[in-house]
Design an enzyme around this catalytic site. Structure first.
Site, PDB file in Angstrom:
ATOM      1  N   HIS A  82       0.818  -1.208   0.000  1.00  0.00           N
ATOM      2  CA  HIS A  82       0.000   0.000   0.000  1.00  0.00           C
ATOM      3  C   HIS A  82       0.856   1.263   0.000  1.00  0.00           C
ATOM      4  O   HIS A  82       2.030   1.248   0.364  1.00  0.00           O
ATOM      5  CB  HIS A  82      -0.964   0.009   1.188  1.00  0.00           C
ATOM      6  CG  HIS A  82      -0.282   0.110   2.527  1.00  0.00           C
ATOM      7  ND1 HIS A  82       0.266   1.284   3.008  1.00  0.00           N
ATOM      8  CD2 HIS A  82      -0.058  -0.822   3.466  1.00  0.00           C
ATOM      9  CE1 HIS A  82       0.786   1.071   4.192  1.00  0.00           C
ATOM     10  NE2 HIS A  82       0.617  -0.208   4.502  1.00  0.00           N
ATOM     11  N   GLU A 130      -1.702  -6.990   8.093  1.00  0.00           N
ATOM     12  CA  GLU A 130      -0.332  -6.797   8.567  1.00  0.00           C
ATOM     13  C   GLU A 130      -0.095  -7.624   9.826  1.00  0.00           C
ATOM     14  O   GLU A 130      -1.027  -7.985  10.535  1.00  0.00           O
ATOM     15  CB  GLU A 130      -0.083  -5.303   8.834  1.00  0.00           C
ATOM     16  CG  GLU A 130       1.316  -4.964   9.326  1.00  0.00           C
ATOM     17  CD  GLU A 130       2.441  -5.360   8.373  1.00  0.00           C
ATOM     18  OE1 GLU A 130       2.652  -6.576   8.167  1.00  0.00           O
ATOM     19  OE2 GLU A 130       3.128  -4.460   7.871  1.00  0.00           O
TER      20      GLU A 130
END
Length: 188
Positions: A9, A79
């Protein structure tokens, strides 16, 4: 041959200040949005059988701005759970634990390297058969995607510590002579 394309990202306020960000759902900064749009040029001409993204806004938004259509959000792409270290920097953590490394110690109240490795292995077990249909894009986060790279080539999760991954980058996993290899890493 089909490939797995890893997309990290774009920048968030916490990634810019090197703060560990897992479950905190931050938006992209204006620079992060610019970075994500620029990924469209890197990905132009690629066709994907499937595009999977972490459910975090920063990953989904990066995919959208890069011109990818997300087929599904996948919890396996979140994550590394930083637990008590969420929002803290490594420098800050080292003041309390000078020898701490996420790659060997994990995070109190969060995930261990082995837990992240097991999660990533399950993801790769689901993604590998999709390569028969074409390339697959995985849109996610730095530490977890680094573990994806390490596990793809048969290394332990801790080996992800040797694979730097900047914001808004593209890495490519594939095969050479029937073996799993990293074709490209941390590219823009």
């Amino acid at each position: 041959m089909s490939e797995i394309v890893l997309v990290r990202h774009g920048e968030t306020a916490w990634s810019a200040s090197h703060r560990h960000t897992s479950y905190t759902d931050l938006e992209l900064t204006p620079d992060g949005e610019r970075q994500a749009r620029a990924l469209g040029g890197v990905l132009v001409g690629r066709r994907f059988a499937r595009v999977l993204a972490s459910p975090r806004e920063r990953a989904v938004r990066t995919a959208q701005l890069a011109g990818l259509t997300v087929d599904a959000v996948d919890e396996a792409l979140v994550e590394w759970n930083y637990g008590e270290y969420e929002g803290r920097t490594t420098v800050d953590i080292h003041e309390e634990r000078p020898r701490w490394s996420i790659w060997t110690d994990g995070c109190p109240g969060g995930e261990t390297p082995e837990q992240v490795g097991e999660r990533v292995d399950r993801l790769l077990d689901r993604v590998a058969p999709l390569l028969d249909l074409g390339s697959v894009a995985l849109v996610g986060h730095a530490h977890s995607l680094r573990v994806v790279g390490a596990r793809w080539i048969g290394l332990p999760p801790s080996a992800g510590g040797k694979l730097r991954l900047d914001t808004a980058t593209v890495s490519v996993l594939g095969h050479e002579h029937g073996r799993r290899v990293i074709l490209r890493w941390n590219g823009g």
